[in-house]
Design a protein around this motif. Structure first.
Motif, PDB file in Angstrom:
ATOM      1  N   PRO A  60       0.838  -1.211   0.000  1.00 34.78           N
ATOM      2  CA  PRO A  60       0.000   0.000   0.000  1.00 34.78           C
ATOM      3  C   PRO A  60       0.868   1.253   0.000  1.00 34.78           C
ATOM      4  CG  PRO A  60      -0.699  -1.553   1.699  1.00 34.78           C
ATOM      5  CD  PRO A  60       0.624  -2.035   1.203  1.00 34.78           C
ATOM      6  N   PRO A  61       0.381   2.337  -0.570  1.00 37.82           N
ATOM      7  CA  PRO A  61       1.136   3.592  -0.502  1.00 37.82           C
ATOM      8  C   PRO A  61       1.187   4.087   0.931  1.00 37.82           C
ATOM      9  CG  PRO A  61      -1.056   3.978  -1.378  1.00 37.82           C
ATOM     10  CD  PRO A  61      -0.898   2.495  -1.285  1.00 37.82           C
ATOM     11  N   PRO A  62       2.174   4.908   1.260  1.00 38.99           N
ATOM     12  CA  PRO A  62       2.210   5.452   2.625  1.00 38.99           C
ATOM     13  C   PRO A  62       1.010   6.354   2.877  1.00 38.99           C
ATOM     14  CG  PRO A  62       3.805   6.566   1.221  1.00 38.99           C
ATOM     15  CD  PRO A  62       3.275   5.407   0.423  1.00 38.99           C
ATOM     16  N   ALA A  63       0.643   6.466   4.128  1.00 37.86           N
ATOM     17  CA  ALA A  63      -0.482   7.316   4.514  1.00 37.86           C
ATOM     18  C   ALA A  63      -0.066   8.152   5.722  1.00 37.86           C
ATOM     19  CB  ALA A  63      -1.705   6.475   4.853  1.00 37.86           C
ATOM     20  N   THR A  64      -0.324   9.441   5.657  1.00 40.63           N
ATOM     21  CA  THR A  64       0.001  10.327   6.764  1.00 40.63           C
ATOM     22  C   THR A  64      -1.269  10.654   7.546  1.00 40.63           C
ATOM     23  OG1 THR A  64      -0.402  12.427   5.646  1.00 40.63           O
ATOM     24  CG2 THR A  64       1.718  11.373   5.222  1.00 40.63           C
ATOM     25  N   SER A  65      -1.111  11.451   8.581  1.00 42.63           N
ATOM     26  CA  SER A  65      -2.280  11.915   9.345  1.00 42.63           C
ATOM     27  C   SER A  65      -2.739  13.284   8.871  1.00 42.63           C
ATOM     28  CB  SER A  65      -1.927  11.980  10.837  1.00 42.63           C
ATOM     29  OG  SER A  65      -0.842  12.870  11.047  1.00 42.63           O
ATOM     30  N   GLU A  66      -2.117  13.809   7.822  1.00 46.17           N
ATOM     31  CA  GLU A  66      -2.442  15.153   7.340  1.00 46.17           C
ATOM     32  C   GLU A  66      -3.644  15.116   6.411  1.00 46.17           C
ATOM     33  OE1 GLU A  66       0.888  17.773   6.307  1.00 46.17           O
ATOM     34  OE2 GLU A  66       2.181  16.070   6.780  1.00 46.17           O
ATOM     35  N   LEU A  67      -4.536  16.090   6.587  1.00 50.79           N
ATOM     36  CA  LEU A  67      -5.774  16.161   5.816  1.00 50.79           C
ATOM     37  C   LEU A  67      -5.789  17.412   4.942  1.00 50.79           C
ATOM     38  CD1 LEU A  67      -8.306  15.192   8.640  1.00 50.79           C
ATOM     39  CD2 LEU A  67      -7.178  13.680   6.996  1.00 50.79           C
ATOM     40  N   PRO A  68      -6.479  17.360   3.814  1.00 50.33           N
ATOM     41  CA  PRO A  68      -6.521  18.514   2.912  1.00 50.33           C
ATOM     42  C   PRO A  68      -7.561  19.530   3.358  1.00 50.33           C
ATOM     43  CG  PRO A  68      -7.824  16.740   2.010  1.00 50.33           C
ATOM     44  CD  PRO A  68      -7.205  16.190   3.271  1.00 50.33           C
ATOM     45  N   PRO A  69      -7.460  20.753   2.864  1.00 46.05           N
ATOM     46  CA  PRO A  69      -8.525  21.729   3.126  1.00 46.05           C
ATOM     47  C   PRO A  69      -9.738  21.405   2.272  1.00 46.05           C
ATOM     48  CG  PRO A  69      -6.897  22.660   1.632  1.00 46.05           C
ATOM     49  CD  PRO A  69      -6.356  21.325   2.066  1.00 46.05           C
TER      50      PRO A  69
END
Length: 311
Positions: A60-69
Protein backbone atom coordinates in the motif's frame (compact mmCIF):
# COMPACT_ATOMS: atom_id res chain seq x y z
CA UNK A 1 -1.58 26.58 -29.32
CA UNK A 2 -3.39 23.37 -28.67
CA UNK A 3 -6.33 23.67 -26.35
CA UNK A 4 -6.55 20.40 -24.46
CA UNK A 5 -4.07 18.05 -22.92
CA UNK A 6 -4.44 14.51 -21.70
CA UNK A 7 -2.50 13.45 -18.62
CA UNK A 8 -1.14 9.94 -18.99
CA UNK A 9 -0.41 7.92 -15.90
CA UNK A 10 2.32 5.30 -15.94
CA UNK A 11 2.74 2.88 -13.07
CA UNK A 12 5.66 0.56 -12.34
CA UNK A 13 9.44 0.82 -12.43
CA UNK A 14 12.20 -0.35 -14.78
CA UNK A 15 15.47 -1.88 -13.61
CA UNK A 16 18.67 -2.50 -15.58
CA UNK A 17 21.77 -4.49 -14.63
CA UNK A 18 25.34 -4.61 -16.05
CA UNK A 19 27.41 -7.83 -15.77
CA UNK A 20 31.25 -7.75 -16.07
CA UNK A 21 33.00 -10.98 -17.17
CA UNK A 22 36.58 -11.36 -15.98
CA UNK A 23 38.75 -13.92 -17.72
CA UNK A 24 42.41 -14.94 -17.14
CA UNK A 25 44.86 -17.27 -18.86
CA UNK A 26 48.30 -18.74 -18.01
CA UNK A 27 51.25 -20.30 -19.96
CA UNK A 28 53.57 -23.32 -19.36
CA UNK A 29 56.90 -22.93 -17.47
CA UNK A 30 59.62 -22.36 -20.16
CA UNK A 31 62.55 -23.63 -18.06
CA UNK A 32 62.02 -27.25 -19.05
CA UNK A 33 61.85 -28.40 -15.40
CA UNK A 34 59.37 -31.16 -14.71
CA UNK A 35 56.13 -29.91 -13.26
CA UNK A 36 55.69 -30.17 -9.53
CA UNK A 37 53.27 -32.75 -8.24
CA UNK A 38 49.91 -31.26 -7.36
CA UNK A 39 47.34 -32.26 -4.82
CA UNK A 40 44.32 -34.13 -6.15
CA UNK A 41 41.36 -31.93 -6.99
CA UNK A 42 38.43 -32.63 -4.67
CA UNK A 43 35.19 -33.70 -6.25
CA UNK A 44 32.84 -30.74 -6.60
CA UNK A 45 29.91 -30.52 -4.22
CA UNK A 46 26.54 -30.89 -5.88
CA UNK A 47 24.98 -27.55 -6.68
CA UNK A 48 21.62 -27.16 -4.97
CA UNK A 49 18.65 -26.35 -7.17
CA UNK A 50 17.81 -22.65 -7.05
CA UNK A 51 14.92 -21.70 -4.81
CA UNK A 52 12.20 -20.03 -6.87
CA UNK A 53 11.69 -16.41 -5.96
CA UNK A 54 8.44 -15.57 -4.26
CA UNK A 55 6.22 -13.28 -6.32
CA UNK A 56 6.45 -9.63 -5.38
CA UNK A 57 3.71 -8.52 -3.03
CA UNK A 58 1.86 -5.26 -3.68
CA UNK A 59 2.53 -2.67 -1.00
CA UNK A 60 0.00 0.00 0.00
CA UNK A 61 1.14 3.59 -0.50
CA UNK A 62 2.21 5.45 2.62
CA UNK A 63 -0.48 7.32 4.51
CA UNK A 64 0.00 10.33 6.76
CA UNK A 65 -2.28 11.92 9.35
CA UNK A 66 -2.44 15.15 7.34
CA UNK A 67 -5.77 16.16 5.82
CA UNK A 68 -6.52 18.51 2.91
CA UNK A 69 -8.52 21.73 3.13
CA UNK A 70 -12.10 21.69 1.89
CA UNK A 71 -12.24 22.55 -1.83
CA UNK A 72 -14.21 25.47 -3.29
CA UNK A 73 -14.43 27.08 0.15
CA UNK A 74 -16.97 24.55 1.46
CA UNK A 75 -17.15 23.52 5.11
CA UNK A 76 -20.25 21.30 5.33
CA UNK A 77 -21.12 17.91 3.88
CA UNK A 78 -21.11 18.15 0.08
CA UNK A 79 -21.59 15.45 -2.54
CA UNK A 80 -19.75 16.16 -5.79
CA UNK A 81 -20.80 15.26 -9.32
CA UNK A 82 -18.37 13.13 -11.35
CA UNK A 83 -17.85 13.22 -15.11
CA UNK A 84 -15.30 10.94 -16.76
CA UNK A 85 -14.44 7.28 -17.21
CA UNK A 86 -12.77 4.20 -15.76
CA UNK A 87 -10.91 1.41 -17.59
CA UNK A 88 -10.26 -2.06 -16.20
CA UNK A 89 -7.71 -4.35 -17.87
CA UNK A 90 -8.80 -7.88 -18.77
CA UNK A 91 -5.51 -9.41 -19.92
CA UNK A 92 -3.70 -9.33 -23.24
CA UNK A 93 -6.41 -11.23 -25.11
CA UNK A 94 -9.41 -9.14 -24.15
CA UNK A 95 -10.30 -5.46 -24.48
CA UNK A 96 -10.53 -3.42 -21.28
CA UNK A 97 -13.87 -2.89 -19.56
CA UNK A 98 -15.08 0.68 -19.89
CA UNK A 99 -17.41 2.42 -17.43
CA UNK A 100 -18.47 5.96 -16.75
CA UNK A 101 -16.69 7.26 -13.66
CA UNK A 102 -19.95 7.93 -11.84
CA UNK A 103 -20.88 4.25 -12.29
CA UNK A 104 -17.78 3.13 -10.39
CA UNK A 105 -17.04 5.91 -7.96
CA UNK A 106 -18.42 8.67 -5.77
CA UNK A 107 -16.72 11.56 -4.01
CA UNK A 108 -17.94 13.82 -1.21
CA UNK A 109 -16.61 16.20 1.41
CA UNK A 110 -17.32 14.99 4.95
CA UNK A 111 -17.52 17.58 7.71
CA UNK A 112 -17.17 14.89 10.38
CA UNK A 113 -14.11 13.25 8.75
CA UNK A 114 -12.67 16.68 7.85
CA UNK A 115 -11.61 15.27 4.48
CA UNK A 116 -12.93 13.66 1.33
CA UNK A 117 -14.97 10.47 1.49
CA UNK A 118 -14.39 8.28 -1.57
CA UNK A 119 -16.20 5.11 -2.60
CA UNK A 120 -14.72 3.11 -5.49
CA UNK A 121 -16.65 -0.03 -6.41
CA UNK A 122 -13.61 -1.88 -7.79
CA UNK A 123 -10.97 -0.65 -5.34
CA UNK A 124 -11.88 0.58 -1.87
CA UNK A 125 -13.91 3.00 0.22
CA UNK A 126 -12.75 5.30 2.97
CA UNK A 127 -11.29 8.72 3.72
CA UNK A 128 -8.51 10.45 1.84
CA UNK A 129 -5.29 11.46 3.60
CA UNK A 130 -2.14 12.93 2.11
CA UNK A 131 0.20 10.21 0.92
CA UNK A 132 3.42 12.12 1.58
CA UNK A 133 2.24 15.07 3.62
CA UNK A 134 0.98 18.38 2.31
CA UNK A 135 4.43 19.96 2.40
CA UNK A 136 5.75 17.39 -0.10
CA UNK A 137 2.82 16.77 -2.43
CA UNK A 138 -0.64 18.22 -1.97
CA UNK A 139 -2.07 16.26 -4.92
CA UNK A 140 -1.31 12.66 -3.87
CA UNK A 141 -3.71 10.79 -1.57
CA UNK A 142 -4.14 7.40 0.03
CA UNK A 143 -7.44 5.74 0.91
CA UNK A 144 -7.73 4.76 4.58
CA UNK A 145 -10.55 2.29 5.16
CA UNK A 146 -12.82 2.50 8.24
CA UNK A 147 -10.76 -0.27 9.90
CA UNK A 148 -7.57 1.80 9.53
CA UNK A 149 -5.98 -0.25 6.76
CA UNK A 150 -4.60 1.48 3.68
CA UNK A 151 -5.98 0.46 0.28
CA UNK A 152 -3.82 -0.71 -2.62
CA UNK A 153 -4.74 2.35 -4.64
CA UNK A 154 -3.46 5.76 -5.64
CA UNK A 155 -5.67 8.85 -5.81
CA UNK A 156 -4.78 12.31 -7.09
CA UNK A 157 -6.94 15.43 -6.71
CA UNK A 158 -6.45 18.79 -8.39
CA UNK A 159 -8.74 21.78 -7.76
CA UNK A 160 -9.05 23.62 -11.08
CA UNK A 161 -11.48 26.48 -10.45
CA UNK A 162 -14.13 27.88 -8.14
CA UNK A 163 -16.49 24.94 -8.70
CA UNK A 164 -14.53 22.15 -10.39
CA UNK A 165 -11.53 19.89 -9.97
CA UNK A 166 -10.01 16.78 -11.47
CA UNK A 167 -9.59 13.35 -9.89
CA UNK A 168 -7.56 10.29 -10.88
CA UNK A 169 -7.57 6.87 -9.29
CA UNK A 170 -5.75 3.65 -10.07
CA UNK A 171 -4.56 0.41 -8.55
CA UNK A 172 -1.21 0.34 -6.76
CA UNK A 173 1.87 -1.18 -8.39
CA UNK A 174 1.74 -4.95 -9.08
CA UNK A 175 -2.04 -5.14 -8.54
CA UNK A 176 -4.02 -6.95 -11.22
CA UNK A 177 -6.35 -6.33 -12.92
CA UNK A 178 -5.11 -2.81 -13.52
CA UNK A 179 -7.78 -0.15 -13.01
CA UNK A 180 -7.40 3.51 -13.86
CA UNK A 181 -9.83 6.41 -14.04
CA UNK A 182 -9.92 10.10 -14.83
CA UNK A 183 -12.84 12.43 -14.10
CA UNK A 184 -13.91 15.95 -13.37
CA UNK A 185 -15.58 16.55 -10.02
CA UNK A 186 -17.37 19.57 -8.71
CA UNK A 187 -20.40 21.32 -7.29
CA UNK A 188 -23.42 20.50 -9.46
CA UNK A 189 -26.09 23.02 -10.33
CA UNK A 190 -28.51 22.97 -7.37
CA UNK A 191 -31.80 21.20 -8.12
CA UNK A 192 -34.40 23.48 -9.67
CA UNK A 193 -32.03 26.42 -10.24
CA UNK A 194 -30.99 25.93 -13.87
CA UNK A 195 -31.70 29.20 -15.73
CA UNK A 196 -34.85 29.19 -17.87
CA UNK A 197 -34.03 32.04 -20.25
CA UNK A 198 -31.10 33.49 -22.14
CA UNK A 199 -28.02 31.88 -23.65
CA UNK A 200 -24.50 31.31 -22.41
CA UNK A 201 -21.35 30.77 -24.44
CA UNK A 202 -18.31 28.75 -23.42
CA UNK A 203 -15.32 29.75 -25.54
CA UNK A 204 -11.63 28.80 -25.52
CA UNK A 205 -8.67 30.75 -26.87
CA UNK A 206 -9.09 32.25 -30.37
CA UNK A 207 -6.14 30.36 -31.93
CA UNK A 208 -7.67 26.91 -31.55
CA UNK A 209 -11.23 27.85 -30.83
CA UNK A 210 -14.05 25.95 -29.20
CA UNK A 211 -17.42 27.67 -29.01
CA UNK A 212 -20.29 25.92 -27.28
CA UNK A 213 -23.64 27.66 -26.77
CA UNK A 214 -26.20 26.79 -24.14
CA UNK A 215 -29.75 27.96 -24.88
CA UNK A 216 -31.53 27.88 -21.52
CA UNK A 217 -34.94 28.78 -22.92
CA UNK A 218 -34.90 25.93 -25.46
CA UNK A 219 -32.93 23.63 -23.12
CA UNK A 220 -30.51 22.91 -25.97
CA UNK A 221 -26.73 22.83 -26.39
CA UNK A 222 -24.73 22.98 -29.62
CA UNK A 223 -21.57 24.33 -31.21
CA UNK A 224 -18.06 23.07 -31.93
CA UNK A 225 -15.03 22.14 -29.90
CA UNK A 226 -11.39 21.49 -30.73
CA UNK A 227 -9.07 18.88 -29.30
CA UNK A 228 -6.37 16.50 -30.45
CA UNK A 229 -5.00 13.03 -29.76
CA UNK A 230 -2.10 12.83 -27.34
CA UNK A 231 -0.39 10.02 -25.48
CA UNK A 232 3.09 9.52 -24.05
CA UNK A 233 4.61 8.95 -27.49
CA UNK A 234 2.83 11.08 -30.05
CA UNK A 235 0.43 13.90 -30.80
CA UNK A 236 -2.09 14.11 -33.58
CA UNK A 237 -3.28 17.21 -35.44
CA UNK A 238 -5.89 19.55 -33.98
CA UNK A 239 -9.40 18.50 -35.00
CA UNK A 240 -12.81 20.12 -34.75
CA UNK A 241 -15.88 18.25 -33.51
CA UNK A 242 -19.36 19.54 -34.32
CA UNK A 243 -22.13 18.81 -31.83
CA UNK A 244 -25.52 17.56 -32.92
CA UNK A 245 -27.81 19.83 -30.85
CA UNK A 246 -28.80 17.97 -27.70
CA UNK A 247 -31.29 18.39 -24.87
CA UNK A 248 -30.11 19.68 -21.51
CA UNK A 249 -31.65 17.86 -18.58
CA UNK A 250 -32.97 19.68 -15.47
CA UNK A 251 -29.80 18.76 -13.56
CA UNK A 252 -27.62 20.45 -16.20
CA UNK A 253 -26.39 17.26 -17.90
CA UNK A 254 -26.55 16.26 -21.56
CA UNK A 255 -25.32 13.62 -24.03
CA UNK A 256 -24.59 14.69 -27.62
CA UNK A 257 -23.29 13.08 -30.78
CA UNK A 258 -20.24 14.70 -32.33
CA UNK A 259 -19.08 14.57 -35.94
CA UNK A 260 -15.39 14.89 -36.85
CA UNK A 261 -14.26 15.54 -40.43
CA UNK A 262 -12.65 12.43 -41.93
CA UNK A 263 -13.97 10.02 -39.32
CA UNK A 264 -16.33 7.27 -40.46
CA UNK A 265 -18.26 7.22 -37.18
CA UNK A 266 -19.76 9.62 -34.69
CA UNK A 267 -18.26 10.27 -31.32
CA UNK A 268 -19.95 11.07 -28.02
CA UNK A 269 -19.83 14.10 -25.78
CA UNK A 270 -21.17 13.98 -22.24
CA UNK A 271 -21.43 17.21 -20.33
CA UNK A 272 -22.56 18.89 -17.16
CA UNK A 273 -22.97 22.47 -15.98
CA UNK A 274 -21.35 23.18 -12.62
CA UNK A 275 -21.75 25.84 -9.94
CA UNK A 276 -24.68 27.68 -8.44
CA UNK A 277 -25.01 29.93 -11.52
CA UNK A 278 -24.16 27.20 -14.09
CA UNK A 279 -21.07 29.23 -15.02
CA UNK A 280 -18.71 26.31 -15.66
CA UNK A 281 -19.00 23.50 -18.19
CA UNK A 282 -17.39 20.08 -17.90
CA UNK A 283 -17.12 17.68 -20.83
CA UNK A 284 -16.20 14.04 -21.32
CA UNK A 285 -15.06 13.59 -24.92
CA UNK A 286 -14.88 10.16 -26.60
CA UNK A 287 -14.23 9.83 -30.34
CA UNK A 288 -11.88 8.54 -33.04
CA UNK A 289 -9.04 11.01 -33.67
CA UNK A 290 -5.97 11.00 -35.89
CA UNK A 291 -2.93 9.84 -33.97
CA UNK A 292 0.70 10.78 -34.60
CA UNK A 293 1.33 7.82 -36.90
CA UNK A 294 -1.18 8.49 -39.68
CA UNK A 295 -3.96 6.31 -38.28
CA UNK A 296 -7.03 6.89 -36.15
CA UNK A 297 -7.38 5.90 -32.51
CA UNK A 298 -10.23 5.98 -30.01
CA UNK A 299 -9.48 8.79 -27.62
CA UNK A 300 -11.02 9.94 -24.35
CA UNK A 301 -10.37 13.10 -22.38
CA UNK A 302 -12.10 15.55 -20.07
CA UNK A 303 -12.33 19.29 -20.73
CA UNK A 304 -13.38 22.27 -18.62
CA UNK A 305 -14.74 25.62 -19.86
CA UNK A 306 -15.64 28.90 -18.18
CA UNK A 307 -18.59 30.96 -19.35
CA UNK A 308 -17.55 33.80 -21.63
CA UNK A 309 -18.20 37.12 -19.90
CA UNK A 310 -17.71 39.25 -23.03
CA UNK A 311 -19.68 37.17 -25.57
Amino acid sequence: MKSARMITWKAGAAAAGLALLLASCGGEDSTGSPPAASAPTPAPSPTPSPTPSAPATPVPPPATSELPPGPFGITGDTTFALLGWQNRSNGADAPPTFNLAEEKGSLAWSASLKTYRIDLADLASGRLVYTFGSSRNNLAFSIVRPDGSVALAYVSLIVRSANMGEIYWQTADLVQPFISARALFGIPVPAGTLPTSGTRNFVTDPVVKSEIEVDFAARKIGGTLTTFFQDAWSEGPVETATLTPADIQPDGTFVAEIAIAGSDRKGELRGRLFGASASELGLFFSASLRDGYGGRTEYQTVLRYDACTTC
